[in-house]
Design a protein around this motif. Structure first.
Motif, PDB file in Angstrom:
ATOM      1  N   ASN A   8       0.839  -1.197   0.000  1.00  0.00           N
ATOM      2  CA  ASN A   8       0.000   0.000   0.000  1.00  0.00           C
ATOM      3  C   ASN A   8       0.875   1.249   0.000  1.00  0.00           C
ATOM      4  O   ASN A   8       1.888   1.309   0.702  1.00  0.00           O
ATOM      5  CB  ASN A   8      -0.909   0.010   1.227  1.00  0.00           C
ATOM      6  N   PRO A   9       0.502   2.257  -0.775  1.00  0.00           N
ATOM      7  CA  PRO A   9       1.343   3.452  -0.896  1.00  0.00           C
ATOM      8  C   PRO A   9       1.238   4.432   0.264  1.00  0.00           C
ATOM      9  O   PRO A   9       1.957   5.427   0.288  1.00  0.00           O
ATOM     10  CB  PRO A   9       0.833   4.088  -2.187  1.00  0.00           C
ATOM     11  N   VAL A  47       3.772   9.261   1.568  1.00  0.00           N
ATOM     12  CA  VAL A  47       3.521   8.388   0.424  1.00  0.00           C
ATOM     13  C   VAL A  47       4.792   7.587   0.173  1.00  0.00           C
ATOM     14  O   VAL A  47       5.875   8.167   0.042  1.00  0.00           O
ATOM     15  CB  VAL A  47       3.148   9.195  -0.837  1.00  0.00           C
ATOM     16  N   VAL A  48       4.670   6.256   0.115  1.00  0.00           N
ATOM     17  CA  VAL A  48       5.848   5.405  -0.044  1.00  0.00           C
ATOM     18  C   VAL A  48       5.804   4.682  -1.378  1.00  0.00           C
ATOM     19  O   VAL A  48       4.731   4.447  -1.955  1.00  0.00           O
ATOM     20  CB  VAL A  48       5.959   4.385   1.106  1.00  0.00           C
ATOM     21  N   SER A 105       9.611  14.212  -2.049  1.00  0.00           N
ATOM     22  CA  SER A 105      10.662  14.022  -1.051  1.00  0.00           C
ATOM     23  C   SER A 105      11.811  14.985  -1.354  1.00  0.00           C
ATOM     24  O   SER A 105      11.953  15.455  -2.498  1.00  0.00           O
ATOM     25  CB  SER A 105      11.159  12.582  -1.070  1.00  0.00           C
ATOM     26  N   PRO A 106      12.653  15.304  -0.370  1.00  0.00           N
ATOM     27  CA  PRO A 106      13.726  16.291  -0.595  1.00  0.00           C
ATOM     28  C   PRO A 106      14.616  15.978  -1.796  1.00  0.00           C
ATOM     29  O   PRO A 106      14.955  16.885  -2.556  1.00  0.00           O
ATOM     30  CB  PRO A 106      14.515  16.242   0.723  1.00  0.00           C
ATOM     31  N   LEU A 155       4.615  13.585  -0.089  1.00  0.00           N
ATOM     32  CA  LEU A 155       3.544  13.774   0.880  1.00  0.00           C
ATOM     33  C   LEU A 155       2.233  13.917   0.109  1.00  0.00           C
ATOM     34  O   LEU A 155       2.192  14.549  -0.958  1.00  0.00           O
ATOM     35  CB  LEU A 155       3.794  15.008   1.746  1.00  0.00           C
ATOM     36  N   SER A 156       1.174  13.328   0.637  1.00  0.00           N
ATOM     37  CA  SER A 156      -0.124  13.396  -0.041  1.00  0.00           C
ATOM     38  C   SER A 156      -0.643  14.828  -0.043  1.00  0.00           C
ATOM     39  O   SER A 156      -0.313  15.631   0.823  1.00  0.00           O
ATOM     40  CB  SER A 156      -1.125  12.471   0.655  1.00  0.00           C
TER      41      SER A 156
END
Length: 565
Positions: free
Chosen positions: A30-31, A66-67, A107-108, A145-146
């Motif tokens: 799952n994200p 969010v992954v 992400s950074p 990030l969502s």
């Protein structure tokens, strides 16, 4: 006989293995790191398209981690004001690509890559295709990030899985599970007379079917009396656990006397076929009654949706006089919950009391050939195969407003509408554009091109169009600070922009003569600059914002502020 049984067993085993290989069940995770609750399912019926993924609720807020669903690399990055907004595409070693849309921020590491490209190109909206070694990600790694960017109607994550042919796949086929213990709901059902000689309950029009719930949960319709070629459709939805959203069905199928003649399954499709949804549903009922009735028949040969799985004789039922039939329509969700509607039919050749209404006009359009309407001012060109059926086309041009039929007829691809503006002063023409009137009479800008003494637009929507002008410049106002103010504690700088007429086409922001990355939220009309983007030299700084609308009216706004790094 024994050999035949062995062969059948081997075939069944090979099909199971092939299915498992096609849809690996334990490859993707799952994200989101929160429980899976959906606001939208795969293949759900949307405006002019089928939903291409899962919409995952984010508890009504932005900023959830969010992954990456599996190991891979970022193969595409979109930063857009519309559509999926901020979106990431991750390609995986098994050939599939996962898509993450409506993100708040990357992400950074990914953001640094994007920021570099945006500053090199001096543009915020951008589409990037990193190389396979540029942005490698691991399963479970935070990639964003969502958010609520693009055309999102509220905070959520749009999630897709695509195959090597860029077809979008139902993520639930890959083991992405969502709790669901509720049966689908069938709200309405309709019967359709499909030829000039067919009828249902002495009507040549669509007929609403009356049904009642039985003790076993099935729905039983009142017997209908019909003759000739007919079809059926239902308006239905599914609800999953933990949410009240009306989601789409996974499978819709119809049987006649126990033999399946139609099946629709939301498992995978190509984006170039998605607009065929307007043929799959009863488009007139969608426009005029806000019902998305899914037809259990295919009413023209142009519609070749891959979502159709088992079709016999296009899903038509040829009802003969004095014969009896039992139609069974089953609406099923992915978990297997189902609702069945049973419709008894008595064949009866009868007189038609309610004939089909046909409004005859001067223009009859053949769907398989091009059609043109032309007068002294207007030229409307409709290429072949942009309509799903032949019909009488309603056209008029009065008081500067051209009526191109009405919105109840779907258009599959663009037609061209041209206005001759040779009678106008050319300086006035520079500020003119084509607008479409909505049902409330409001004029909305449509993309307008100029060629010689004409203005033209390409559109996939029928209705009323007219020429109008925009002589007002956009407006620009700062938010939360005044000229010369110290902004030492400010993390961001915000400006509100607006255009009353044709709408904003472009904007540019500069600090001390250098382009800056200003994120635009068109829903709120706000430009935002993040001071962490770059180091500012000195204390006093000059801000310049230039905004241009769609007819090239432009406003330049300047102010100063003080800030130390």
């Amino acid at each position: 006989m024994r050999k035949k049984i062995v062969l059948l067993l081997l075939l069944a085993i090979s099909q199971k293995i092939a299915s498992q290989a096609e849809y690996p069940k334990d490859y993707f995770i799952n994200p989101l790191e929160i429980p899976m609750v959906l606001s939208g399912t795969f293949g759900e019926l949307r405006s002019n398209h089928f939903h291409a993924g899962l919409d995952i609720k984010t508890q009504q807020v932005e900023g959830h981690k969010v992954v990456a669903s599996a190991d891979g690399y970022v193969s595409r990055i979109n930063v857009s004001l519309w559509g999926y907004g901020n979106a990431l595409y991750v390609t995986h070693p098994n050939g599939y690509t996962t898509v993450y849309g409506h993100l708040q921020k990357f992400s950074p590491e990914i953001d640094a890559y994007v920021r570099k490209k945006q500053y090199e190109n001096e543009r915020f909206s951008i589409r990037l295709y990193p190389k396979s070694k540029d942005l490698i990600v691991k399963k479970g790694q935070i990639i964003a990030l969502s958010g609520n960017s693009g055309s999102s109607g509220g905070p959520h994550l749009h999630y897709e899985i695509r195959d090597v042919k860029s077809r979008t796949m139902n993520p639930m086929l890959f083991g992405i599970t969502v709790p669901d213990h509720k049966n689908p709901t069938i709200q309405n059902a309709y019967a359709y007379s499909l030829t000039d000689t067919s009828h249902v309950n002495q009507s040549a029009n669509s007929v609403k079917i009356v049904f009642n719930r039985q003790y076993d949960g099935d729905l039983l319709a009142n017997k209908i009396y019909a003759y000739g070629k007919i079809g059926f459709g239902i308006n239905a939805y599914d609800r999953l656990d933990g949410a009240l959203n009306r989601n789409g069905l996974y499978i819709l199928e119809m049987s006649v006397n126990g033999e399946r003649v139609f099946q629709f399954a939301a498992d995978k499709f190509s984006f170039d076929e998605s607009r065929f949804i307007n043929s799959y549903i009863d488009y007139d009922k969608y426009i005029n009654q806000k019902q998305r009735v899914q037809k259990c028949f295919v009413d023209h040969d142009m519609n070749n949706l891959s979502l159709y799985k088992r079709i016999n004789d296009s899903g038509y039922i040829n009802v003969k006089d004095s014969m009896e039939y039992t139609v069974s329509i089953i609406a099923r969700d992915f978990t297997g919950n189902k609702t069945k509607l049973i419709i008894p039919i008595q064949g009866k050749k009868d007189s038609v009391i309610i004939p089909k209404k046909v409004e005859v006009t001067d223009h009859y359009f053949k769907s398989k050939q091009s059609n043109t309407i032309k007068d002294s001012i207007i030229t409307a060109y409709f290429p072949e195969n942009i309509f799903y059926e032949d019909f009488y086309f309603d056209y008029s041009f009065e008081n500067g407003v051209v009526k191109l039929h009405d919105s109840s007829v779907p258009v599959h691809k663009n037609f061209r509408l041209t206005f001759d503006v040779s009678s106008y002063n050319m300086e006035d023409v520079k500020k003119m554009y084509i607008a479409k009137k909505n049902k409330y009479g409001k004029l909305n800008y449509v993309s307008t091109k100029r060629k010689d003494n004409t203005l033209y637009t390409l559109s996939r929507y029928l209705g009323e169009f007219t020429l109008t002008s925009d002589n007002q410049n956009p407006t620009i106002k700062t938010i939360g600070f005044a000229d010369g103010q110290w902004l030492t504690k400010f993390k961001t700088l915000k400006v509100r922009i607006h255009d009353k007429g044709s709408g904003i086409k472009s904007y540019r922001g500069e600090i001390d003569g250098q382009w800056i990355r200003m994120a635009y939220n068109p829903k709120k009309g706000i430009l935002t600059y993040d001071f962490s983007d770059k180091n500012l030299e000195g204390t006093l700084h000059n801000l310049k914002v230039v905004v241009t609308d769609n007819v090239n009216n432009s406003t330049t706004f300047t102010t100063t502020f003080n800030k130390k790094n």
